[in-house]
Design a protein around this motif. Structure first.
Motif, PDB file in Angstrom:
ATOM      1  N   TYR A 163      13.542 -10.626  17.209  1.00 53.08           N
ATOM      2  CA  TYR A 163      12.964 -11.014  16.616  1.00 53.08           C
ATOM      3  C   TYR A 163      11.402  -9.982  17.155  1.00 53.08           C
ATOM      4  N   ILE A 164      11.182 -10.264  18.766  1.00 52.98           N
ATOM      5  CA  ILE A 164       9.656 -10.451  19.007  1.00 52.98           C
ATOM      6  C   ILE A 164       9.991  -8.574  18.905  1.00 52.98           C
ATOM      7  N   TRP A 165      10.147  -7.825  18.688  1.00 53.63           N
ATOM      8  CA  TRP A 165      10.909  -6.412  18.767  1.00 53.63           C
ATOM      9  C   TRP A 165      10.482  -6.372  17.563  1.00 53.63           C
ATOM     10  N   ALA A 166      11.348  -7.083  16.656  1.00 52.56           N
ATOM     11  CA  ALA A 166      10.751  -6.869  15.385  1.00 52.56           C
ATOM     12  C   ALA A 166       9.172  -6.951  14.671  1.00 52.56           C
ATOM     13  N   THR A 167       8.791  -7.385  15.422  1.00 51.17           N
ATOM     14  CA  THR A 167       7.662  -8.350  14.430  1.00 51.17           C
ATOM     15  C   THR A 167       6.785  -7.216  14.908  1.00 51.17           C
ATOM     16  N   LYS A 168       7.192  -6.448  15.958  1.00 50.64           N
ATOM     17  CA  LYS A 168       6.226  -5.505  16.820  1.00 50.64           C
ATOM     18  C   LYS A 168       6.371  -4.379  16.473  1.00 50.64           C
ATOM     19  N   HIS A 169       6.994  -3.664  15.305  1.00 46.68           N
ATOM     20  CA  HIS A 169       7.528  -2.486  14.854  1.00 46.68           C
ATOM     21  C   HIS A 169       7.446  -2.259  13.663  1.00 46.68           C
ATOM     22  N   LYS A 170       7.175  -1.327  12.573  1.00 49.81           N
ATOM     23  CA  LYS A 170       7.267  -1.160  11.165  1.00 49.81           C
ATOM     24  C   LYS A 170       8.638  -1.599  10.439  1.00 49.81           C
ATOM     25  N   PHE A 171       8.368  -2.454   9.223  1.00 53.18           N
ATOM     26  CA  PHE A 171       9.625  -2.048   8.557  1.00 53.18           C
ATOM     27  C   PHE A 171      10.049  -0.994   7.635  1.00 53.18           C
ATOM     28  N   GLY A 172      10.708  -0.057   8.630  1.00 49.53           N
ATOM     29  CA  GLY A 172      11.015   0.911   6.845  1.00 49.53           C
ATOM     30  C   GLY A 172      10.469   2.691   7.328  1.00 49.53           C
ATOM     31  N   GLU A 173      10.971   3.070   6.879  1.00 50.32           N
ATOM     32  CA  GLU A 173      10.942   4.832   7.114  1.00 50.32           C
ATOM     33  C   GLU A 173       9.748   5.158   6.032  1.00 50.32           C
ATOM     34  N   ASN A 174       8.915   6.527   6.500  1.00 49.53           N
ATOM     35  CA  ASN A 174       8.394   7.011   5.862  1.00 49.53           C
ATOM     36  C   ASN A 174       7.119   6.275   4.909  1.00 49.53           C
ATOM     37  N   LEU A 175       6.542   5.004   6.423  1.00 51.68           N
ATOM     38  CA  LEU A 175       4.846   4.452   5.783  1.00 51.68           C
ATOM     39  C   LEU A 175       3.957   5.690   5.841  1.00 51.68           C
ATOM     40  N   ILE A 176       3.157   5.771   5.066  1.00 54.29           N
ATOM     41  CA  ILE A 176       2.011   6.014   5.459  1.00 54.29           C
ATOM     42  C   ILE A 176       1.184   5.545   5.224  1.00 54.29           C
ATOM     43  N   PRO A 177       0.022   5.440   6.389  1.00 49.80           N
ATOM     44  CA  PRO A 177      -1.311   4.053   6.285  1.00 49.80           C
ATOM     45  C   PRO A 177      -2.706   4.288   5.083  1.00 49.80           C
ATOM     46  N   LEU A 178      -2.732   3.742   4.549  1.00 50.87           N
ATOM     47  CA  LEU A 178      -3.608   3.815   3.656  1.00 50.87           C
ATOM     48  C   LEU A 178      -5.019   3.945   4.264  1.00 50.87           C
ATOM     49  N   GLU A 179      -5.759   5.337   3.886  1.00 49.08           N
ATOM     50  CA  GLU A 179      -7.100   4.814   4.273  1.00 49.08           C
ATOM     51  C   GLU A 179      -8.305   4.806   3.040  1.00 49.08           C
ATOM     52  N   ARG A 180      -9.369   3.688   3.195  1.00 51.14           N
ATOM     53  CA  ARG A 180     -10.304   3.354   2.097  1.00 51.14           C
ATOM     54  C   ARG A 180     -10.480   4.763   1.521  1.00 51.14           C
ATOM     55  N   GLU A 181     -10.861   5.840   2.089  1.00 57.85           N
ATOM     56  CA  GLU A 181     -11.244   7.344   1.517  1.00 57.85           C
ATOM     57  C   GLU A 181     -10.711   7.885   0.052  1.00 57.85           C
ATOM     58  N   GLU A 182      -8.678   7.308   0.201  1.00 55.20           N
ATOM     59  CA  GLU A 182      -7.623   7.983  -0.139  1.00 55.20           C
ATOM     60  C   GLU A 182      -7.718   7.323  -1.468  1.00 55.20           C
ATOM     61  N   MET A 183      -7.502   5.764  -1.518  1.00 53.95           N
ATOM     62  CA  MET A 183      -7.373   4.955  -3.191  1.00 53.95           C
ATOM     63  C   MET A 183      -8.544   3.635  -2.714  1.00 53.95           C
ATOM     64  N   ARG A 233      -3.332  -5.153   7.059  1.00 51.23           N
ATOM     65  CA  ARG A 233      -3.366  -3.459   7.050  1.00 51.23           C
ATOM     66  C   ARG A 233      -1.881  -3.014   5.803  1.00 51.23           C
ATOM     67  N   ILE A 234      -2.262  -1.685   5.275  1.00 47.59           N
ATOM     68  CA  ILE A 234      -2.212  -1.332   4.101  1.00 47.59           C
ATOM     69  C   ILE A 234      -0.885   0.133   4.755  1.00 47.59           C
ATOM     70  N   TYR A 235      -0.050   0.065   4.332  1.00 50.84           N
ATOM     71  CA  TYR A 235       1.087   1.109   3.972  1.00 50.84           C
ATOM     72  C   TYR A 235       1.729   0.883   2.314  1.00 50.84           C
ATOM     73  N   LEU A 236       1.923   3.033   2.513  1.00 52.26           N
ATOM     74  CA  LEU A 236       2.212   4.052   1.410  1.00 52.26           C
ATOM     75  C   LEU A 236       3.833   3.997   1.210  1.00 52.26           C
ATOM     76  N   LEU A 237       4.667   3.843   1.207  1.00 53.28           N
ATOM     77  CA  LEU A 237       5.651   3.070   1.022  1.00 53.28           C
ATOM     78  C   LEU A 237       6.415   4.754   0.119  1.00 53.28           C
ATOM     79  N   ASP A 238       7.326   6.265   1.015  1.00 57.45           N
ATOM     80  CA  ASP A 238       7.038   7.506   0.045  1.00 57.45           C
ATOM     81  C   ASP A 238       8.864   7.101  -0.148  1.00 57.45           C
ATOM     82  N   ASP A 239       8.715   6.265  -1.666  1.00 54.60           N
ATOM     83  CA  ASP A 239      10.443   5.503  -2.203  1.00 54.60           C
ATOM     84  C   ASP A 239       9.586   5.971  -3.800  1.00 54.60           C
ATOM     85  N   TYR A 240      10.155   6.148  -5.144  1.00 54.27           N
ATOM     86  CA  TYR A 240       9.501   5.969  -5.865  1.00 54.27           C
ATOM     87  C   TYR A 240      10.203   5.402  -7.292  1.00 54.27           C
TER      88      TYR A 240
END
Length: 259
Positions: free
Chosen positions: A36-56, A76-83
Protein backbone atom coordinates in the motif's frame (compact mmCIF):
# COMPACT_ATOMS: atom_id res chain seq x y z
CA UNK A 1 -19.26 -3.77 7.34
CA UNK A 2 -16.07 -4.47 5.37
CA UNK A 3 -13.82 -4.00 8.37
CA UNK A 4 -16.12 -6.07 10.59
CA UNK A 5 -15.83 -8.94 8.11
CA UNK A 6 -12.03 -8.57 8.10
CA UNK A 7 -11.91 -8.65 11.89
CA UNK A 8 -14.08 -11.78 12.04
CA UNK A 9 -11.86 -13.43 9.40
CA UNK A 10 -8.70 -12.69 11.41
CA UNK A 11 -10.32 -13.96 14.62
CA UNK A 12 -11.35 -17.11 12.76
CA UNK A 13 -7.78 -17.58 11.53
CA UNK A 14 -6.32 -17.13 15.00
CA UNK A 15 -8.86 -19.51 16.53
CA UNK A 16 -8.30 -22.19 13.90
CA UNK A 17 -4.50 -22.08 13.59
CA UNK A 18 -3.32 -20.50 16.87
CA UNK A 19 0.37 -19.54 16.58
CA UNK A 20 0.51 -20.28 12.85
CA UNK A 21 -2.56 -18.08 12.44
CA UNK A 22 -0.80 -15.20 14.20
CA UNK A 23 2.27 -15.55 11.99
CA UNK A 24 0.11 -15.79 8.85
CA UNK A 25 -1.96 -12.74 9.78
CA UNK A 26 1.03 -10.58 10.73
CA UNK A 27 2.93 -11.63 7.61
CA UNK A 28 0.01 -10.94 5.27
CA UNK A 29 -0.78 -7.56 6.86
CA UNK A 30 2.89 -6.52 6.77
CA UNK A 31 3.19 -7.44 3.09
CA UNK A 32 -0.02 -5.59 2.18
CA UNK A 33 1.03 -2.58 4.26
CA UNK A 34 4.32 -2.33 2.37
CA UNK A 35 2.46 -2.77 -0.93
CA UNK A 36 0.00 0.00 0.00
CA UNK A 37 2.79 2.44 0.92
CA UNK A 38 4.65 1.66 -2.30
CA UNK A 39 1.51 2.02 -4.43
CA UNK A 40 0.53 5.39 -2.96
CA UNK A 41 3.97 6.79 -3.78
CA UNK A 42 4.09 5.63 -7.41
CA UNK A 43 2.19 6.60 -10.51
CA UNK A 44 -0.65 4.26 -11.45
CA UNK A 45 -0.22 3.54 -15.12
CA UNK A 46 2.31 3.85 -17.87
CA UNK A 47 2.66 6.55 -20.51
CA UNK A 48 1.62 9.34 -18.14
CA UNK A 49 2.45 12.84 -19.37
CA UNK A 50 2.53 15.69 -16.81
CA UNK A 51 0.25 18.55 -17.84
CA UNK A 52 1.73 22.04 -17.71
CA UNK A 53 -0.53 25.08 -17.60
CA UNK A 54 0.98 26.49 -20.80
CA UNK A 55 -0.21 23.45 -22.76
CA UNK A 56 -3.92 23.68 -21.84
CA UNK A 57 -4.68 26.79 -19.76
CA UNK A 58 -8.45 26.16 -19.92
CA UNK A 59 -8.04 22.69 -18.39
CA UNK A 60 -5.45 23.63 -15.79
CA UNK A 61 -7.34 26.76 -14.67
CA UNK A 62 -10.67 24.92 -14.74
CA UNK A 63 -9.41 22.17 -12.44
CA UNK A 64 -7.79 24.80 -10.20
CA UNK A 65 -11.15 26.56 -9.83
CA UNK A 66 -12.96 23.27 -9.13
CA UNK A 67 -10.32 22.42 -6.52
CA UNK A 68 -10.83 25.78 -4.86
CA UNK A 69 -14.58 25.16 -4.67
CA UNK A 70 -13.96 21.69 -3.25
CA UNK A 71 -11.55 23.17 -0.69
CA UNK A 72 -8.76 20.73 -1.59
CA UNK A 73 -5.19 21.35 -2.81
CA UNK A 74 -4.60 21.67 -6.52
CA UNK A 75 -4.05 18.11 -7.78
CA UNK A 76 -1.29 16.96 -10.09
CA UNK A 77 -2.68 16.44 -13.61
CA UNK A 78 -1.45 13.79 -16.01
CA UNK A 79 -2.48 12.90 -19.54
CA UNK A 80 -2.58 9.20 -20.38
CA UNK A 81 -1.35 8.23 -23.84
CA UNK A 82 -4.38 6.06 -24.58
CA UNK A 83 -7.07 6.76 -27.14
CA UNK A 84 -9.80 4.95 -25.22
CA UNK A 85 -11.72 7.57 -23.16
CA UNK A 86 -10.82 7.04 -19.52
CA UNK A 87 -10.10 8.93 -16.31
CA UNK A 88 -9.01 7.97 -12.84
CA UNK A 89 -7.43 9.41 -9.71
CA UNK A 90 -4.98 8.34 -7.04
CA UNK A 91 -3.50 10.23 -4.11
CA UNK A 92 -3.82 13.88 -5.09
CA UNK A 93 -3.53 13.16 -8.81
CA UNK A 94 -5.96 13.15 -11.73
CA UNK A 95 -5.30 11.20 -14.93
CA UNK A 96 -7.18 11.97 -18.15
CA UNK A 97 -6.69 9.86 -21.28
CA UNK A 98 -6.14 11.50 -24.64
CA UNK A 99 -9.22 9.62 -25.85
CA UNK A 100 -11.41 11.89 -23.75
CA UNK A 101 -10.37 14.85 -25.88
CA UNK A 102 -11.58 13.03 -28.99
CA UNK A 103 -15.05 12.40 -27.55
CA UNK A 104 -15.84 15.31 -25.21
CA UNK A 105 -15.72 19.08 -25.46
CA UNK A 106 -13.97 21.26 -22.86
CA UNK A 107 -17.05 21.44 -20.65
CA UNK A 108 -17.41 17.66 -20.68
CA UNK A 109 -13.74 17.06 -19.83
CA UNK A 110 -14.00 19.43 -16.87
CA UNK A 111 -17.10 17.54 -15.75
CA UNK A 112 -15.13 14.28 -15.80
CA UNK A 113 -12.32 16.00 -13.88
CA UNK A 114 -14.89 17.20 -11.33
CA UNK A 115 -15.94 13.58 -10.74
CA UNK A 116 -12.32 12.63 -10.06
CA UNK A 117 -11.94 15.62 -7.74
CA UNK A 118 -15.02 14.27 -5.96
CA UNK A 119 -13.11 11.04 -5.32
CA UNK A 120 -10.15 12.99 -3.93
CA UNK A 121 -12.33 15.20 -1.73
CA UNK A 122 -14.24 12.18 -0.38
CA UNK A 123 -10.93 10.41 0.34
CA UNK A 124 -11.75 7.56 -2.03
CA UNK A 125 -8.16 7.62 -3.29
CA UNK A 126 -7.26 6.36 0.19
CA UNK A 127 -10.30 4.13 0.78
CA UNK A 128 -10.22 2.26 -2.54
CA UNK A 129 -6.66 0.89 -2.16
CA UNK A 130 -7.41 -0.15 1.43
CA UNK A 131 -10.56 -1.98 0.36
CA UNK A 132 -8.70 -3.63 -2.51
CA UNK A 133 -5.82 -4.78 -0.31
CA UNK A 134 -8.37 -5.96 2.24
CA UNK A 135 -9.69 -8.18 -0.52
CA UNK A 136 -6.21 -9.61 -1.06
CA UNK A 137 -5.94 -10.28 2.68
CA UNK A 138 -9.32 -12.03 2.63
CA UNK A 139 -8.25 -14.16 -0.33
CA UNK A 140 -5.00 -15.23 1.35
CA UNK A 141 -6.53 -16.02 4.75
CA UNK A 142 -9.50 -17.80 3.18
CA UNK A 143 -7.16 -19.99 1.13
CA UNK A 144 -5.19 -20.88 4.29
CA UNK A 145 -8.39 -21.77 6.15
CA UNK A 146 -9.72 -23.85 3.26
CA UNK A 147 -6.49 -25.83 3.27
CA UNK A 148 -5.85 -26.16 7.00
CA UNK A 149 -9.21 -25.54 8.71
CA UNK A 150 -11.83 -28.03 9.87
CA UNK A 151 -15.15 -28.43 8.03
CA UNK A 152 -17.15 -25.68 9.85
CA UNK A 153 -14.15 -23.33 9.62
CA UNK A 154 -13.97 -23.82 5.85
CA UNK A 155 -17.67 -23.02 5.46
CA UNK A 156 -17.35 -19.93 7.65
CA UNK A 157 -14.26 -18.71 5.77
CA UNK A 158 -15.90 -19.10 2.36
CA UNK A 159 -19.05 -17.37 3.60
CA UNK A 160 -17.03 -14.43 4.92
CA UNK A 161 -15.16 -14.11 1.63
CA UNK A 162 -18.41 -13.99 -0.34
CA UNK A 163 -19.81 -11.43 2.13
CA UNK A 164 -16.70 -9.28 1.71
CA UNK A 165 -16.91 -9.35 -2.09
CA UNK A 166 -20.58 -8.34 -2.09
CA UNK A 167 -19.98 -5.60 0.49
CA UNK A 168 -16.96 -4.33 -1.46
CA UNK A 169 -19.00 -4.07 -4.66
CA UNK A 170 -21.79 -2.19 -2.87
CA UNK A 171 -19.34 0.15 -1.10
CA UNK A 172 -17.46 1.11 -4.25
CA UNK A 173 -20.64 1.71 -6.25
CA UNK A 174 -21.92 4.04 -3.54
CA UNK A 175 -18.64 5.95 -3.59
CA UNK A 176 -18.94 6.40 -7.37
CA UNK A 177 -22.42 7.86 -6.91
CA UNK A 178 -21.09 10.12 -4.15
CA UNK A 179 -18.31 11.39 -6.43
CA UNK A 180 -20.98 12.28 -9.02
CA UNK A 181 -23.01 14.13 -6.38
CA UNK A 182 -19.90 16.06 -5.31
CA UNK A 183 -19.13 16.95 -8.93
CA UNK A 184 -22.65 18.32 -9.46
CA UNK A 185 -22.09 20.75 -6.58
CA UNK A 186 -18.71 21.86 -7.95
CA UNK A 187 -19.70 22.45 -11.57
CA UNK A 188 -21.04 25.78 -12.75
CA UNK A 189 -23.16 23.83 -15.25
CA UNK A 190 -24.13 20.55 -13.49
CA UNK A 191 -25.84 19.31 -16.65
CA UNK A 192 -22.40 18.98 -18.26
CA UNK A 193 -21.68 15.82 -16.24
CA UNK A 194 -24.86 14.14 -17.47
CA UNK A 195 -24.05 15.15 -21.06
CA UNK A 196 -20.49 13.85 -20.72
CA UNK A 197 -21.70 10.46 -19.48
CA UNK A 198 -24.24 10.28 -22.31
CA UNK A 199 -21.47 10.99 -24.83
CA UNK A 200 -19.22 8.34 -23.30
CA UNK A 201 -22.06 5.82 -23.24
CA UNK A 202 -22.83 6.55 -26.91
CA UNK A 203 -19.16 6.08 -27.78
CA UNK A 204 -18.99 2.71 -26.01
CA UNK A 205 -22.27 1.52 -27.57
CA UNK A 206 -21.05 2.56 -31.03
CA UNK A 207 -17.67 0.90 -30.48
CA UNK A 208 -19.38 -2.37 -29.54
CA UNK A 209 -21.61 -2.25 -32.63
CA UNK A 210 -18.62 -1.66 -34.87
CA UNK A 211 -16.72 -4.46 -33.16
CA UNK A 212 -19.38 -7.09 -33.94
CA UNK A 213 -20.03 -5.80 -37.46
CA UNK A 214 -18.64 -7.83 -40.35
CA UNK A 215 -17.46 -4.76 -42.26
CA UNK A 216 -14.09 -3.00 -42.16
CA UNK A 217 -13.74 -0.21 -39.61
CA UNK A 218 -11.47 2.72 -38.95
CA UNK A 219 -11.77 1.93 -35.25
CA UNK A 220 -8.33 1.05 -33.82
CA UNK A 221 -8.04 -2.52 -32.60
CA UNK A 222 -7.81 -1.64 -28.90
CA UNK A 223 -9.93 -2.81 -26.01
CA UNK A 224 -10.26 -2.06 -22.33
CA UNK A 225 -8.40 -4.48 -20.13
CA UNK A 226 -10.75 -7.35 -19.25
CA UNK A 227 -10.88 -8.14 -15.56
CA UNK A 228 -12.51 -11.32 -14.28
CA UNK A 229 -14.80 -10.90 -11.29
CA UNK A 230 -16.64 -13.51 -9.30
CA UNK A 231 -19.42 -11.15 -8.31
CA UNK A 232 -21.12 -7.96 -9.44
CA UNK A 233 -19.16 -5.09 -10.91
CA UNK A 234 -17.70 -2.48 -8.59
CA UNK A 235 -18.47 0.39 -10.97
CA UNK A 236 -22.06 1.40 -11.78
CA UNK A 237 -23.14 1.51 -15.42
CA UNK A 238 -23.52 4.75 -17.34
CA UNK A 239 -27.31 4.24 -17.23
CA UNK A 240 -27.33 3.99 -13.45
CA UNK A 241 -25.18 7.09 -13.06
CA UNK A 242 -27.22 9.14 -15.54
CA UNK A 243 -30.46 8.25 -13.73
CA UNK A 244 -28.97 9.16 -10.34
CA UNK A 245 -27.55 12.43 -11.70
CA UNK A 246 -30.94 13.38 -13.17
CA UNK A 247 -32.52 12.72 -9.76
CA UNK A 248 -29.86 14.76 -7.95
CA UNK A 249 -30.19 17.65 -10.40
CA UNK A 250 -33.93 17.77 -9.78
CA UNK A 251 -33.25 17.89 -6.04
CA UNK A 252 -30.75 20.72 -6.50
CA UNK A 253 -33.28 22.68 -8.56
CA UNK A 254 -35.95 22.23 -5.87
CA UNK A 255 -33.52 23.43 -3.18
CA UNK A 256 -32.67 26.54 -5.22
CA UNK A 257 -36.37 27.35 -5.65
CA UNK A 258 -36.91 27.06 -1.89
CA UNK A 259 -33.99 29.39 -1.20
Amino acid sequence: MLYLILIIEVVLLLEALRDIGIITTVGAMTFLGILYIWATKHKFGENLIPLEREEMPWLYDGIAELSRKANIPMPRIYLLDDYIPNAYSFGNTIVLSLGLFEVLDEEGILAVAAHELGHIKNRDTKWFPMVTYGRYLMAMTTLVLLIAGAGPIKVAALTLYIAYELSRSDFMKKREFLADETALRLLTVPLSLKKALEELKYYEDLRMKVKVSAVPSIEPNIEREKRFTFFTETHPSYEERIIRITFEMNNLMRMKRVQ
